[in-house]
Design an enzyme around this catalytic site. Structure first.
Site, mmCIF file in Angstrom:
data_model
loop_
_atom_site.group_PDB
_atom_site.id
_atom_site.type_symbol
_atom_site.label_atom_id
_atom_site.label_comp_id
_atom_site.label_asym_id
_atom_site.label_seq_id
_atom_site.Cartn_x
_atom_site.Cartn_y
_atom_site.Cartn_z
ATOM 1 N N LYS A 114 0.835 -1.205 0.000
ATOM 2 C CA LYS A 114 0.000 0.000 0.000
ATOM 3 C C LYS A 114 0.877 1.265 0.000
ATOM 4 C CE LYS A 114 -3.188 2.433 2.976
ATOM 5 N NZ LYS A 114 -2.728 2.733 4.319
ATOM 6 N N ASP A 122 -7.019 1.512 1.000
ATOM 7 C CA ASP A 122 -7.064 1.857 2.416
ATOM 8 C C ASP A 122 -8.474 1.537 2.923
ATOM 9 O OD1 ASP A 122 -8.747 3.825 1.488
ATOM 10 O OD2 ASP A 122 -7.758 5.465 2.557
#
Ligand code: SF4
Length: 202
Positions: A111, A130
């Site tokens: 991420k 997210d």
């Protein structure tokens, strides 16, 4: 995507940064913390720590104090140090531009690497998943997957690669401004006509 683009024409990464290293640091600090809080902390942090060497050489306790209010500060301080040590050892103090090299730095997951690649270098290597992206992907019926890596793979199949970074921003902006975790503002939603509202009860 057209609806979200129209609703958020200036969507962008909300972590303040002036270069790839600052974005990498801010993204590491953003775990379990709001961008607003990270920006308050980095406003001072970036004045003091300007290079990977500055983080690598800083005493751990000093770093911990500087980032304390972002939460999980011991782990985050360790991540910053290990990551910046690796930047110096393997990359001449510069932030690398590939997923493989980034995820080999300590404390950097897929991420974080996606955030840096997409927003510091303009490279669409994946979709940032997210909490907002994960929630909206479900509600919009884009995937039934719940693990971030699997959600990412599903979204990468649905969205053209050149839109991956912006797609993530659009979902994050919509999640922050309209499609809240609790009580989403469906009546006021710009894309309500297209949304199956999966899992939304009221
Ligand atoms: S209609 Fe409701 S659930 Fe669907 S995207 Fe809009 S705010 Fe979210």
């Amino acid at each position: 995507m057209a609806g979200l683009k129209k609703a958020y024409p200036d969507a962008h990464c909300e972590l303040d940064h002036a270069n790839p290293l600052e974005l990498l640091v801010a993204t590491i600090l953003s775990a379990q913390c709001t961008d607003k809080r990270v920006n308050i902390v980095t406003a001072d942090l970036f004045k003091k720590y300007r290079s990977a060497a500055d983080y690598a050489q800083a005493p751990l306790g000093e770093l911990e104090r500087a980032i304390k209010t972002t939460g999980f500060f011991r782990n985050k301080a360790k991540s910053l140090k290990t990551c910046c040590e690796a930047l110096i050892e393997k990359h001449g103090g510069q932030v690398p531009r590939t997923m493989e090299e980034l995820t080999q730095l300590g404390g950097v997951g897929r991420k974080t690497a996606n955030v840096v690649l997409g927003n510091a270098f303009g490279i669409n290597c994946g979709v940032v998943v997210d909490t907002h992206v994960a929630r909206l992907a479900q509600r919009l019926g884009l995937t039934k997957e719940t693990a971030p890596e699997k959600i990412e793979q599903a979204l990468m199949k649905l969205v053209p690669q050149e839109q991956w970074t912006m797609f993530s921003h659009w979902l994050i902006w919509h999640g922050r401004r309209r499609c809240y975790a609790r009580n989403p503002d469906c009546p006021g939603c710009e894309i309500k006509a297209l949304c199956p509202r999966i899992g939304v009860t009221d």
